[in-house]
Every structure is written in C-alpha cells, then in structure tokens.
Write an enzyme that holds these catalytic residues in place. Sequence first.
Site, PDB file in Angstrom:
ATOM      1  N   ARG A   5       2.465  11.504  -5.795  1.00  0.00           N
ATOM      2  CA  ARG A   5       2.363  10.703  -7.029  1.00  0.00           C
ATOM      3  C   ARG A   5       1.296  11.253  -7.978  1.00  0.00           C
ATOM      4  O   ARG A   5       1.377  11.066  -9.188  1.00  0.00           O
ATOM      5  CB  ARG A   5       2.110   9.233  -6.701  1.00  0.00           C
ATOM      6  CG  ARG A   5       3.259   8.615  -5.924  1.00  0.00           C
ATOM      7  CD  ARG A   5       3.280   7.106  -5.993  1.00  0.00           C
ATOM      8  NE  ARG A   5       4.014   6.554  -4.860  1.00  0.00           N
ATOM      9  CZ  ARG A   5       5.339   6.505  -4.759  1.00  0.00           C
ATOM     10  NH1 ARG A   5       6.104   6.961  -5.736  1.00  0.00           N
ATOM     11  NH2 ARG A   5       5.919   5.991  -3.684  1.00  0.00           N
ATOM     12  N   GLN A   9       2.547  -2.591   4.831  1.00  0.00           N
ATOM     13  CA  GLN A   9       2.743  -1.785   6.048  1.00  0.00           C
ATOM     14  C   GLN A   9       2.163  -2.501   7.266  1.00  0.00           C
ATOM     15  O   GLN A   9       2.783  -2.520   8.327  1.00  0.00           O
ATOM     16  CB  GLN A   9       2.087  -0.411   5.876  1.00  0.00           C
ATOM     17  CG  GLN A   9       2.794   0.442   4.825  1.00  0.00           C
ATOM     18  CD  GLN A   9       2.113   1.770   4.586  1.00  0.00           C
ATOM     19  OE1 GLN A   9       1.080   2.073   5.165  1.00  0.00           O
ATOM     20  NE2 GLN A   9       2.697   2.573   3.717  1.00  0.00           N
ATOM     21  N   ASP A  51       1.483   1.510  -6.099  1.00  0.00           N
ATOM     22  CA  ASP A  51       1.772   2.948  -6.175  1.00  0.00           C
ATOM     23  C   ASP A  51       1.850   3.463  -7.611  1.00  0.00           C
ATOM     24  O   ASP A  51       2.045   4.665  -7.834  1.00  0.00           O
ATOM     25  CB  ASP A  51       3.088   3.255  -5.444  1.00  0.00           C
ATOM     26  CG  ASP A  51       2.945   3.050  -3.941  1.00  0.00           C
ATOM     27  OD1 ASP A  51       1.823   3.167  -3.417  1.00  0.00           O
ATOM     28  OD2 ASP A  51       3.973   2.753  -3.285  1.00  0.00           O
TER      29      ASP A  51
HETATM   30  C1  S3P Z   1       4.794   0.402   1.438  1.00  0.00           C
HETATM   31  C2  S3P Z   1       3.633  -0.312   1.295  1.00  0.00           C
HETATM   32  C3  S3P Z   1       2.495   0.122   0.470  1.00  0.00           C
HETATM   33  C4  S3P Z   1       2.879   1.263  -0.460  1.00  0.00           C
HETATM   34  C5  S3P Z   1       3.720   2.305   0.215  1.00  0.00           C
HETATM   35  C6  S3P Z   1       5.000   1.682   0.746  1.00  0.00           C
HETATM   36  C7  S3P Z   1       5.859  -0.132   2.293  1.00  0.00           C
HETATM   37  O1  S3P Z   1       1.472   0.576   1.334  1.00  0.00           O
HETATM   38  O2  S3P Z   1       1.730   1.873  -1.004  1.00  0.00           O
HETATM   39  O3  S3P Z   1       4.046   3.347  -0.667  1.00  0.00           O
HETATM   40  O4  S3P Z   1       7.004   0.359   2.217  1.00  0.00           O
HETATM   41  O5  S3P Z   1       5.606  -1.077   3.055  1.00  0.00           O
HETATM   42  P1  S3P Z   1       0.337  -0.419   1.907  1.00  0.00           P
HETATM   43  O6  S3P Z   1       0.960  -1.353   2.847  1.00  0.00           O
HETATM   44  O7  S3P Z   1      -0.645   0.496   2.590  1.00  0.00           O
HETATM   45  O8  S3P Z   1      -0.235  -1.075   0.684  1.00  0.00           O
END
Ligand code: S3P
Length: 452
Positions: free
Chosen positions: A403, A176, A327
């Site tokens: 989840r 993210q 996840d």
């Molecule tokens: C995601 C990144 C992950 C993941 C989330 C989706 C994404 O989060 O846990 O469900 O789509 O980029 P983080 O970047 O906080 O690890």
Amino acid sequence: MSHDALPQPATARRSESLSGTARVPGDKSISHRSFMFGGLASGETRITGLLEGEDVMRTGAAMRAMGAHMEKRGDEWIIRGTGNGALLQPEAELDFGNAGTGSRLTMGLVGTYDMEVTFIGDASLSKRPMARVLEPLRQMGTQVLRATPGDRMPLTLRGPRQATPISYRVPMASAQVKSAVLLAGLNTPGVTTVIEPVMTRDHTEKMLKGFGANIQVETDEQGVRHIFIEGHGNLTGQVIAVPGDPSSAAFPLVAALIVPGSDVTIENVLMNPTRTGLITTLLEMGARIDIVNPRNAGGEDVADLRVRSSDLKGVSVPAERAPSMIDEYPVLAVAASFAEGETFMHGLEELRVKESDRLAAVANGLKANGVDCTETETALSVRGIPGGKGIGGGAVETHLDHRIAMSFLIMGLASEKPVTVDDKTMIATSFPEFMGLMADLGALISGGDENR
Ligand code: S3P
C-alpha cells in the site's frame, strides 16, 4: 520465502486527465475467508470474483496442505472442504509470505487442533507482532512450541486434546484478532465469546453465519459487541461472489480526485459500512464521488463509484473512524497532500504494526516529496498544496509494503515532479492488476508495463 528477488523500482509521472471504467479485484478480506471457510466446510463451495493476489493464494495453499481440495474451473473456484474439526496436520511448514490476515486467522483456525503447525513468512511478516493472537490461544490451551523472541514468526503451535472456551475482550481494534479467536472457537466445545469494544470489519461473523455456524452478535448499551460462537457445529459449502475491494478501489479513486479533469467509474465496490471510512472522509473533504446503483449482492452492500477530479479541503478525521479505513490512511495522506489546508488523522497506533510501520513510511515518503507533515506516535497531519506545485522528485522506501508502493505511485500522477518507489513487486500481494488498470485509465507509470 517470497520476494528475495531484486527490488523493482517504478516511477509515476504527472498524467493527463484519467478516464474510463474500471473493476478492481475481489476484496482481500473476503477472499481469504472464502478459501478458509470453504476449505473447512463440508461439501462444495463455489467462489467467483476471488482476489488471486499472492496473499490469498498462500491461504489457499495452507488450506490444501491441511486437506482441502481446490481447483479453478473457468472463472470459478471450486472447493471441497474437510468438514469442521477435520483439518489434517500439514506435512511442511505453512509459508504465508507477506500476509498478516492469512497467517493470523490460520493460527486461530488450527490453534485448537491437537497437531503441530509451523508458520513462516517474509521479512515484513516475520517482524509483525503475533502475541495479540497467541495470547488468547494460550488461554484456550494452545502451546507455542517455538517462536522467535517477542512471539514472532517463524513459530510453531500445538493445540490441546480439547480446547477450553474463553470469553475474550479484544484489547485493540483488530478484525484479525477477533477472527482468530472465533475460528479457534469452531473446534472448541461449548461457547466461545469475543467482546469487541470498537467494531471492526465484520466479514468473519457474516460469512460464518452463511456457512451455517451457530454465531450470535449482541450489542450492549455502550455499543460494545458480544459475539458468541458455538463450537463443533457443521459448516456447509456456500456459493460466494466476492465484491470489489474498497481498499484497492481507493487507489484509482484518489487518483481521479487529484488528477485534473478526471472522470472515472469504479464498478462493483464493497460498501460494507465497516469499510467505507475513506469515502466518508473524502466526501467531507469536498470530493465529487457519486455512489451509483447501490445494491445488495450475496449479503453485502455494493455500488459503483463515479469519481471526478475535485478541489479538496483539509479535514480532521476522528479516531473512531480509524477501524473503517485502517488500510486507507496512506492514500488518504496522498489526497491530503493536494488539499487546501491541513488534514489531521488521529488514532493511528495500529498503522505502526502493518506490513511496515505505515505511519513512519507515509511521513517519510511525504517529506521526501516536499509535502509538509507532522508525525506523532499516533497521529499524522498533512499540509496540502492544491495543484501539486513543488510536490514530487523524491524516492520512496516501501519496506515490503504494497500500500505504500501504490499510494506514492498515485501521488506521482498529480505532482509537479515524478515520484519513484523503490520496489513495486509487493503490489502483487493484493492488487496484481494495478499497473494495467491504472495505465488503461491514462496513468503514466513506468516500470509497470511487464505487469500488464
Ligand atoms: C483485516 C484486518 C485489518 C486490516 C487487514 C485485513 C482482515 O487488520 O488491516 O488488511 O481481513 O481481518 P487488523 O485486524 O490488524 O486491523
């Protein structure tokens, strides 16, 4: 804000063998990005297989509020985007509900626009740290006009007249954060660089390239990725078929492994190597998972998974694998509860800042259901009980976390006593079909019928 409605408990009971073929909904990460990039690109984007969960629909609403046109015709979403650099200031605050991905990526997307945007979300999202995204944005010139102490939502951003390109080393393994900086780079002159020491899911890089962005990835001798994106380029609409979400497939998959006599096939699952850590781990534990008909669809690896109930053994999951299954730890902990011996999971610090403190929520749920486990600041070990004798009978607090709800309902399908979760409503954020799909495979979950 969503989910101020009354919580709706659900209970899962020991079930006879699960069988049949299932298709899980589209990948959440790719669905968010499809709406976002389609809403930004010039011309038409057509999307099939989109996850129509609450989280993704909020991203869609945000893009609409900033000028994108979106409609559904039959099975297809048709998007007409604004063109890169041409988003409009939304008239009202953007409500992201429970969605970390939607809100953080959108902060990046709008953070380099000379306009004011306010982000709000539900009680879970309002607790989650946003500083990880705001910090690089501030370096690019974004002002945080208002925020809840600790850089939390509700918060209001205002971008600069012209943003400054930066080179940013992502301090934690987070797709993210990486994505937010890359998206900010789309409306920034020159080249924005993201340095990613630990590889995380690469959907933003792959999809932006598909939309025509000038984006380059180089991996150095240490395995560190350097991602370069040139701002102010043209993005053009694409045709996207969203593959099934491996993070959703994980639930029927683990269910089939732990419910004796099961034989389930899950079709069309995304097999991007940045997402398959759970399958690697379960195979090491002795899971009978056949990867059938592996193929490439729209630039992504996909396959069908045939899963049969298995005698699982505890393993040690290395910290380096965490980003590729971040996840999936809650449901892995459930699988580990039925394995012989102990399963060690390391490198879990990021679990503390998900939709809930997932490490604590999982450990508490396991203990409430008679499973012996040890939680440390960054690790979890679970001592399993093959056959599930003595497991169950507990009530699980889900803390607005989809989840956690799904994982413990899966536990109840193989445990001696039923398992109850305090609220199933959040399941709709990522997997609205969960109850119906599990029931069709033979799962006994009550409190679920109205979702069919
Ligand atoms: C995601 C990144 C992950 C993941 C989330 C989706 C994404 O989060 O846990 O469900 O789509 O980029 P983080 O970047 O906080 O690890």
